[in-house]
Design a protein around this motif. Structure first.
Motif, PDB file in Angstrom:
ATOM      1  N   HIS A  52       0.852  -1.204   0.000  1.00 41.31           N
ATOM      2  CA  HIS A  52       0.000   0.000   0.000  1.00 41.31           C
ATOM      3  C   HIS A  52       0.883   1.247   0.000  1.00 41.31           C
ATOM      4  N   PRO A  53       1.630   1.496  -1.070  1.00 38.68           N
ATOM      5  CA  PRO A  53       2.594   2.607  -1.065  1.00 38.68           C
ATOM      6  C   PRO A  53       1.956   3.969  -0.868  1.00 38.68           C
ATOM      7  N   GLU A  54       0.666   4.108  -1.210  1.00 39.26           N
ATOM      8  CA  GLU A  54       0.005   5.408  -1.096  1.00 39.26           C
ATOM      9  C   GLU A  54      -0.536   5.691   0.306  1.00 39.26           C
ATOM     10  N   ARG A  55      -0.497   4.704   1.203  1.00 38.18           N
ATOM     11  CA  ARG A  55      -1.026   4.903   2.557  1.00 38.18           C
ATOM     12  C   ARG A  55      -0.174   5.912   3.313  1.00 38.18           C
ATOM     13  N   LEU A  56      -0.840   6.845   4.002  1.00 39.85           N
ATOM     14  CA  LEU A  56      -0.112   7.851   4.766  1.00 39.85           C
ATOM     15  C   LEU A  56       0.593   7.202   5.956  1.00 39.85           C
ATOM     16  N   ALA A  57       1.842   7.586   6.156  1.00 40.94           N
ATOM     17  CA  ALA A  57       2.617   7.079   7.287  1.00 40.94           C
ATOM     18  C   ALA A  57       2.709   8.129   8.392  1.00 40.94           C
ATOM     19  N   ILE A  58       3.188   9.324   8.059  1.00 36.05           N
ATOM     20  CA  ILE A  58       3.350  10.413   9.032  1.00 36.05           C
ATOM     21  C   ILE A  58       2.724  11.661   8.429  1.00 36.05           C
ATOM     22  N   VAL A  59       1.894  12.329   9.225  1.00 34.92           N
ATOM     23  CA  VAL A  59       1.185  13.516   8.744  1.00 34.92           C
ATOM     24  C   VAL A  59       1.389  14.649   9.743  1.00 34.92           C
ATOM     25  N   GLY A  60       1.911  15.775   9.258  1.00 25.05           N
ATOM     26  CA  GLY A  60       2.025  16.975  10.070  1.00 25.05           C
ATOM     27  C   GLY A  60       0.951  17.969   9.682  1.00 25.05           C
ATOM     28  N   ALA A  61       1.005  19.148  10.276  1.00 25.00           N
ATOM     29  CA  ALA A  61      -0.001  20.161   9.960  1.00 25.00           C
ATOM     30  C   ALA A  61       0.095  20.588   8.499  1.00 25.00           C
ATOM     31  N   ASP A  62       1.330  20.630   7.963  1.00 27.44           N
ATOM     32  CA  ASP A  62       1.521  21.116   6.591  1.00 27.44           C
ATOM     33  C   ASP A  62       2.299  20.144   5.713  1.00 27.44           C
ATOM     34  N   SER A  63       2.685  19.008   6.231  1.00 29.74           N
ATOM     35  CA  SER A  63       3.489  18.056   5.470  1.00 29.74           C
ATOM     36  C   SER A  63       2.975  16.645   5.712  1.00 29.74           C
TER      37      SER A  63
END
Length: 536
Positions: A14-25
């Motif tokens: 699942h390469p498109e799955r989000l791993a780390i999400v910040g407020a702007d990145s």
């Protein structure tokens, strides 16, 4: 460390799955696997520079050094302790470099830590809000050779101290990532290899350093994944600095399970509620104060929280006020308050009632000991000792001479407790138990009785000297609208046994706290002793 194998697995499936999400990145699993190669390339580049500098230093060729070359040890020499039965005590950072990040940028800190997981180095996060002298002591004493920090004051202090490592700003680190060719691909590392250097909370003293091996973290994840539901694909919000063990472990367990970790540089409840709704967050891991703030926002904007299914609060004995706020504002969400110590790992949790009864997790052994080390009977108050596979071996000697474990593998962080079978009741640290009038009294138990006291923003119970009783209980209230003494005592007598009722009541504008927000009891007692609290 359990995360590298899972990162590579999810990157493939699942390469498109989000791993780390910040407020702007944000970064996906597919991107994170490649990102780690760039992180490693920068570390190797900086580590090579450190080695070259140390070679010049040992030969006396380093210019501008006022001290003799022989007085300056190579990187890692501070860790070359005397032989010990615990590998961590004699850990040699010249063989396995220590890379530290001291930044308020949660997103980049998280991806750097994740990127380092697949390589032979030790990662650390240093709180930039620690006193400067303590940051210097930690860097010098624990063998840190590469430091990512924007602090000019820290750079200057380390230079004056003769530190031979490399400090780069976060901006410079990111620039080097873009310019250097990627390193080799990450791989799953051996279980006995240290990966993380962590620090105690610093509630009662300066933070103490200790190492976690990958096997210890795998054991810790096995416990948390069985009870705290970091499931594949689940979006978890974990606001707060990555220098907090709670936030750092939330990142680890999300990546170890194939979930998405949403991090935040700072916490503002309204902004967080928008992220919760927009990003489809269903699980929140946070300190109690953050949970309470979100519950208050949910009361005004319930639609933003309809997807939230689980709230995980770090720190046992979650107050009745917070539990009530969550039950009222988020009735569809489950609330779990877990107890653990960074040194030891997850120990147990509470899920109902008043939150004082903690159920030990399977595989966790506990005993309560008296002042001579004797094991006490159920129901007696003493020092809590834990035996768990996730427990670290020892503290690093450069930061403390305190022992973590005994010869049989039992460990303590000096919490006081009662144990009844597999049910545990925490009563604070050693200084939180006082004797007054011949009665042993737990100060946290006193405080819990005042959690719903109208007009008091927060309370702290302390021991005050008394000519006739030796010591008495004094209650310190925070807030300009705190009630008078008569109202406080009437409130107390309805809820406490006579020996637990405070004899004295004080008010302060603001209680002293650690950088993590915990009330500092010793500092509060000093305010009382020095006449800086208003007696009611």
């Amino acid at each position: 460390m359990p995360i590298t194998g899972k990162i590579l697995e999810v990157a493939q499936a699942h390469p498109e799955r989000l791993a780390i999400v910040g407020a702007d990145s944000r970064i996906t699993y597919g991107e994170l696997a490649e990102d780690g190669r760039r992180v490693r390339a920068v570390v190797e580049h900086l580590q090579d520079a450190v080695r070259r500098g140390n070679a010049r230093l040992r030969s006396g060729a380093l210019p501008g050094n006022a001290e003799s070359p022989s007085a300056q040890p190579p990187v890692g020499a501070a860790m070359a302790a005397e032989p010990s039965e615990h590998p961590a005590a004699s850990f040699d950072s010249s063989a396995q470099p220590v890379v530290a990040v001291s930044s308020t940028d949660a997103f980049h800190t998280a991806r750097i830590i994740a990127g380092l997981a697949g390589f032979d180095c030790v990662a650390a996060t240093i709180d930039p809000r620690w006193p400067l002298e303590h940051q210097v002591r930690v860097v010098l004493g624990t063998g840190i050779s590469v430091l990512v920090s924007d602090s000019d004051a820290l750079r200057d202090a380390l230079a004056r101290a003769g530190w031979a490592g490399a400090q780069v700003s976060l901006e410079e680190f990111c620039r080097l990532e873009r310019e250097l060719p990627p390193a080799e691909a990450p791989s799953v590392r051996p279980g006995d290899e240290p990966f993380l250097m962590l620090f105690s909370s610093g509630t009662t003293s300066n933070p103490k350093a200790f190492l976690k091996t990958r096997a210890q973290y795998r054991a810790n994840f096995a416990v948390s994944s069985a009870h705290l539901e970091p499931l594949p694909g689940v979006a978890t919000l974990a606001p707060g600095p990555l220098s907090y063990s709670l936030t750092l472990y939330a990142l680890v367990e999300c990546l170890a399970s194939g979930g998405s970790c949403h991090v935040a540089d700072s916490f503002e409840a309204l902004a967080a509620s928008r992220r919760i709704f927009d990003e489809g967050v269903t699980r929140i891991v946070a300190v109690p104060a953050v949970i309470e703030s979100l519950a208050l926002v949910a009361r005004r904007s319930p639609a933003r929280f309809t997807g939230v299914q689980l709230l995980v609060a770090g720190g046992a004995n979650l107050s009745a006020r917070i539990r009530s706020a969550v039950a009222e504002s988020l009735p569809h969400a489950r609330l779990v308050s877990y107890y653990g110590a960074a040194e030891i790992g997850f120990i147990g949790d509470s899920r109902g009632g008043d939150g004082t009864a903690i159920t030990l997790y399977d595989g966790i052994a506990a005993q309560v000991r008296g002042p001579l080390g004797e094991v006490l009977a159920d129901g007696e108050i003493g020092e809590l000792w834990i035996r768990a596979d996730a427990c670290s071996d020892c503290y690093l000697p450069a930061t403390t001479d305190e022992q973590l474990r005994d010869g049989e593998g039992w460990a303590t962080v000096h919490d006081q407790a009662r144990l009844r079978g597999r049910q545990l009741e925490l009563l604070g640290r050693a200084g939180d138990i006082v004797v007054t009038g011949g009665h042993k009294v737990s100060l946290p138990e006193v405080e819990r009785a005042f959690e719903l006291l109208p007009g008091a923003d927060a309370v702290c119970a302390v021991s005050a000297p008394d000519a006739s009783l030796g010591s008495v209980i004094a209650l310190v209230l925070e807030g300009a609208d705190a009630p008078d003494k008569a109202a406080v005592l009437a409130f107390a007598r309805e809820r406490l046994a006579p020996q637990f009722v405070p004899r004295r009541v004080y008010r302060v504008g603001e209680l002293p706290r650690t950088v993590g927000g915990k009330v500092r009891r010793a500092a509060t007692a000093e305010l009382v002793a020095h006449g800086e609290a208003v007696r009611l």
